[in-house]
Design an enzyme around this catalytic site. Structure first.
Site, PDB file in Angstrom:
ATOM      1  N   SER A  13      45.344  11.354  77.389  1.00  0.00           N
ATOM      2  CA  SER A  13      45.816  11.285  76.001  1.00  0.00           C
ATOM      3  C   SER A  13      45.786   9.828  75.534  1.00  0.00           C
ATOM      4  CB  SER A  13      47.234  11.846  75.898  1.00  0.00           C
ATOM      5  OG  SER A  13      48.096  11.061  76.658  1.00  0.00           O
ATOM      6  N   SER A  14      46.102   9.624  74.272  1.00  0.00           N
ATOM      7  CA  SER A  14      46.180   8.280  73.677  1.00  0.00           C
ATOM      8  C   SER A  14      44.849   7.530  73.680  1.00  0.00           C
ATOM      9  CB  SER A  14      47.223   7.398  74.384  1.00  0.00           C
ATOM     10  OG  SER A  14      48.453   8.028  74.391  1.00  0.00           O
ATOM     11  N   GLY A  16      42.762   7.830  71.239  1.00  0.00           N
ATOM     12  CA  GLY A  16      42.421   7.590  69.837  1.00  0.00           C
ATOM     13  C   GLY A  16      41.720   8.758  69.163  1.00  0.00           C
ATOM     14  N   GLY A  18      43.165  10.739  67.070  1.00  0.00           N
ATOM     15  CA  GLY A  18      43.616  10.727  65.676  1.00  0.00           C
ATOM     16  C   GLY A  18      42.803   9.747  64.852  1.00  0.00           C
ATOM     17  N   THR A 188      31.312   7.502  84.399  1.00  0.00           N
ATOM     18  CA  THR A 188      31.124   8.627  83.465  1.00  0.00           C
ATOM     19  C   THR A 188      31.688   9.944  84.000  1.00  0.00           C
ATOM     20  OG1 THR A 188      28.983   9.230  84.383  1.00  0.00           O
ATOM     21  CG2 THR A 188      28.966   7.632  82.582  1.00  0.00           C
ATOM     22  N   GLN A 192      32.184  13.723  82.328  1.00  0.00           N
ATOM     23  CA  GLN A 192      31.412  14.910  82.722  1.00  0.00           C
ATOM     24  C   GLN A 192      32.359  16.088  82.990  1.00  0.00           C
ATOM     25  OE1 GLN A 192      28.678  14.104  85.990  1.00  0.00           O
ATOM     26  NE2 GLN A 192      28.474  11.992  85.323  1.00  0.00           N
ATOM     27  N   ASP A 240      36.828  -0.414  72.229  1.00  0.00           N
ATOM     28  CA  ASP A 240      38.092  -0.916  71.663  1.00  0.00           C
ATOM     29  C   ASP A 240      37.792  -1.800  70.456  1.00  0.00           C
ATOM     30  OD1 ASP A 240      39.436   0.299  73.668  1.00  0.00           O
ATOM     31  OD2 ASP A 240      39.861  -1.511  74.831  1.00  0.00           O
ATOM     32  N   CYS A 386      65.648   3.255  54.726  1.00  0.00           N
ATOM     33  CA  CYS A 386      66.495   4.414  55.019  1.00  0.00           C
ATOM     34  C   CYS A 386      67.762   3.977  55.761  1.00  0.00           C
ATOM     35  CB  CYS A 386      65.701   5.474  55.780  1.00  0.00           C
ATOM     36  SG  CYS A 386      66.438   7.098  55.635  1.00  0.00           S
ATOM     37  N   LEU A 387      67.799   4.093  57.093  1.00  0.00           N
ATOM     38  CA  LEU A 387      68.965   3.598  57.824  1.00  0.00           C
ATOM     39  C   LEU A 387      69.197   2.121  57.505  1.00  0.00           C
ATOM     40  CD1 LEU A 387      71.099   4.160  60.078  1.00  0.00           C
ATOM     41  CD2 LEU A 387      69.441   3.208  61.676  1.00  0.00           C
ATOM     42  N   HIS A 515      61.420   6.293  52.473  1.00  0.00           N
ATOM     43  CA  HIS A 515      60.501   5.670  53.442  1.00  0.00           C
ATOM     44  C   HIS A 515      59.220   5.241  52.724  1.00  0.00           C
ATOM     45  CE1 HIS A 515      62.670   6.539  57.174  1.00  0.00           C
ATOM     46  NE2 HIS A 515      63.090   7.631  56.559  1.00  0.00           N
ATOM     47  N   GLU A 517      57.098   3.185  53.563  1.00  0.00           N
ATOM     48  CA  GLU A 517      55.989   2.970  54.511  1.00  0.00           C
ATOM     49  C   GLU A 517      55.057   4.184  54.579  1.00  0.00           C
ATOM     50  OE1 GLU A 517      59.179   3.363  55.308  1.00  0.00           O
ATOM     51  OE2 GLU A 517      59.456   4.491  57.171  1.00  0.00           O
TER      52      GLU A 517
HETATM   53  N1  GLN Z   1      70.367   8.612  60.148  1.00  0.00           N
HETATM   54  C1  GLN Z   1      70.330   8.390  58.744  1.00  0.00           C
HETATM   55  C2  GLN Z   1      70.453   9.684  57.951  1.00  0.00           C
HETATM   56  O1  GLN Z   1      70.241  10.749  58.476  1.00  0.00           O
HETATM   57  C3  GLN Z   1      69.078   7.655  58.345  1.00  0.00           C
HETATM   58  C4  GLN Z   1      67.836   8.462  58.557  1.00  0.00           C
HETATM   59  C5  GLN Z   1      66.580   7.651  58.586  1.00  0.00           C
HETATM   60  O2  GLN Z   1      66.619   6.438  58.735  1.00  0.00           O
HETATM   61  N2  GLN Z   1      65.457   8.313  58.442  1.00  0.00           N
HETATM   62  O3  GLN Z   1      70.771   9.648  56.799  1.00  0.00           O
END
Ligand code: GLN
Length: 542
Positions: A13-14, A16, A18, A188, A192, A240, A386-387, A515, A517
């Site tokens: 696994s890992s 790549g 994806g 290889t 195979q 790589d 978030c957190l 989030h 990101e």
């Molecule tokens: N644990 C926090 C919550 O449930 C923050 C969740 C998170 O950072 N995704 O609200």
């Protein structure tokens, strides 16, 4: 009808799969084909939401609120496209719908069998994606490695697809070629064996992508061609790379795009790799660096440090750095190390900006709060996700507003009126242990206050961002926190929720309940990350 390309993995696994799947998709898209990608996770978990991030990596969340594998994030980033819940399935999810259908007499009283009813469900899901997205190509990545029990039924579905649509189905096997140091030769044999294991499942690979530290040479390609029963031109070198975004261009150089089209009897509609080539040129060119510290807890695994749990955060930082013509330098800071070690806090001085990403549970919380306090007081650019937003609120309540006991109900269930409290609709869910897929998930609207840093970044009043949480800013504390200088820069008006907090007299101190990101793409970096990096660059010059 769509064309279907299945991607399976061999050896380990890992390697790549994806990134390979996303890269093939990108290559086809750049040739003018509408392309999408599906991820199959061979776990009993119905979705990725209940999986531990240290073991399984980040839980990616789609606009429509599916908690899925991080590879969906790769597909979105490469294709610059929102992907929906149909593009993700697990063994558990597939069984669940077959069993539900059986309970509803959906099989008209017939005996429901593992084969063909489970592969049939898989096939109908894959076809649904092709039809609903009107795609010319659907890439399907089968998680796990050939030869495992766990993904057999998915390989069986792939085999059946080929039988149904021989001219529209292809198979790609991604393997790994180790080079043993003492011998110095690239081997290889594992490839195979993997190709044979795939044969045992009734599948002949149309392409083998040979992952290795260096490009495959001619003798290796020839060997694989002979022993794995495919044209040498279809053995593709996948060495790589410094950045995964180089892979589509490497595949194109190896002729993979043309070979795929040839096998399917298709012609390129247009060829446009320019944007992507420019991106890769920006990534590879020399540029001044900016150093970002990420304070987390999901990257320690024994002696190893894994970054998969924060992959979208890392990618978002990179995208924003490239947009600012900077080389990203990202380092991991273990939250717990800050807890009982004030000297360790001095480490923060070495970073241009600090991120506290999402997380769950009490471990590491006090360390993160110390870091946030340091960033606030010393004007280090801070971005809380978030957190990271919830903890910034707690820190501000404790140290600026004097609410010494400030915390989240997540960390202390007995507290009366915490600054971060459980959302009303979550209470009964937690009581009934109804944890799977029940957080506040997916895309929600947020109104941005004019004159804030967030407004400057987004340049508009209404935005949509993706969420995954059960706790939220407690409105009972709004007044006192605002009075002490906390800016509530983003609100969800329908539910009256605080989504963004900021500080005024600080170069960049922003916490978001969502989030961001998850929506950052290399060709469309997220505006808040771009602003955060700008502030970090400015901080680096101080
Ligand atoms: N644990 C926090 C919550 O449930 C923050 C969740 C998170 O950072 N995704 O609200």
């Amino acid at each position: 009808m769509s064309n279907y390309i299945f991607v399976a993995g061999g050896v380990m696994s890992s390697v790549g799969k994806g990134a390979s799947t996303a890269s093939i998709a990108k290559m086809l898209e750049s040739r003018g084909f509408k392309t999408t990608a599906v991820k199959i996770d061979p776990y009993i978990n119905v979705d990725a939401g209940t999986m531990n991030p240290i073991e399984h990596g980040e839980v990616f969340v789609t606009d429509d609120g599916t908690e899925c594998d991080q590879d969906i994030g790769n597909y979105e980033r490469f294709l610059n496209q929102d992907i929906g819940s149909d593009n993700y399935m697990t063994t558990g999810g597939v069984y669940l719908s077959v069993i539900q259908k059986e309970r509803n007499l959906g099989f008209d009283g017939k005996c429901v069998e593992v084969v063909p009813d489970i592969p049939n469900e898989v096939i109908s899901r894959i076809k649904k994606v092709g039809k609903n997205t009107k795609s010319d190509f659907v890439l399907i990545e089968i998680g796990g490695t050939v030869g495992e029990y766990q993904n057999q039924l998915f390989l069986e579905a792939a085999r059946m697809m080929k039988l149904q649509h021989p001219k529209k189905t292809l198979f790609v096997l991604v393997t790994y070629l180790p080079t043993i140091k003492t011998i110095g030769e690239m081997k290889t044999k594992p490839t195979q064996t993997s190709a044979r294991l795939l044969n045992e499942a009734g599948i002949q690979a149309d392409f083998i992508l040979g992952r290795a530290s260096v490009p495959l040479d001619e003798p290796r390609k020839r060997k694989i061609s002979i022993f794995c029963n495919l044209d040498q031109k279809d053995v593709i070198s996948a060495p790589d790379v410094d950045s995964i975004y180089e892979i589509p261009l490497n595949f194109e150089k190896e002729g993979l795009g043309g070979r795929i089209l040839k096998k399917l009897n298709l012609k390129s509609k247009k060829k446009n790799f320019e944007e992507w080539e420019n991106l890769v040129a920006t990534i590879k060119k020399e540029k001044p660096s900016v150093k970002i510290g990420i304070v987390g807890k999901y990257f320690e695994s024994g002696e190893f440090s894994l970054t998969d749990a924060y992959i979208s955060v890392i990618e978002a930082v990179k995208h924003a750095c490239w947009a600012n013509n900077r080389e990203p330098v990202i380092e991991w800071l273990s939250a717990q190390k800050f807890e009982n070690n004030d000297e360790y806090l001095e480490k923060i001085k070495g970073y241009d900006g600090i991120i506290v990403p999402g997380g769950f549970g009490v471990r590491g919380i006090e360390g993160k709060i110390k870091v946030i306090k340091y960033c606030r007081e010393n004007k280090v650019p801070y971005f809380g996700l978030c957190l990271g937003m919830q903890l910034a609120t707690i820190e501000f309540a404790r140290n600026v507003c004097g609410i010494k006991e400030a915390t989240s109900r997540e960390f202390d269930s007995s507290i009366k009126d915490p600054v971060i409290d459980i959302m009303e609709e979550q209470k009964s869910l937690l009581k009934n242990k109804d944890y799977g897929g029940t957080m506040r998930l997916g895309s929600w609207e947020c109104s941005i206050k004019q004159g804030t840093k967030s407004f400057k970044a987004y340049g508009k009043e209404t935005i949509q961002e993706r969420h995954r949480h059960r706790y939220e800013f407690n409105n009972n504390h709004r007044k006192i926190l605002e009075k002490n200088g906390l800016v509530l820069a983003g609100l969800n008006n329908t539910k009256d929720l605080v989504e963004i907090i900021e500080l005024k007299n600080h170069p960049f101190f922003v916490g978001v309940q969502f989030h961001p990101e998850l929506k950052s793409r290399p060709l469309a970096p997220h505006p808040l990350f771009v602003e955060f990096i700008k502030a970090s660059i400015a901080n680096a010059h101080l």
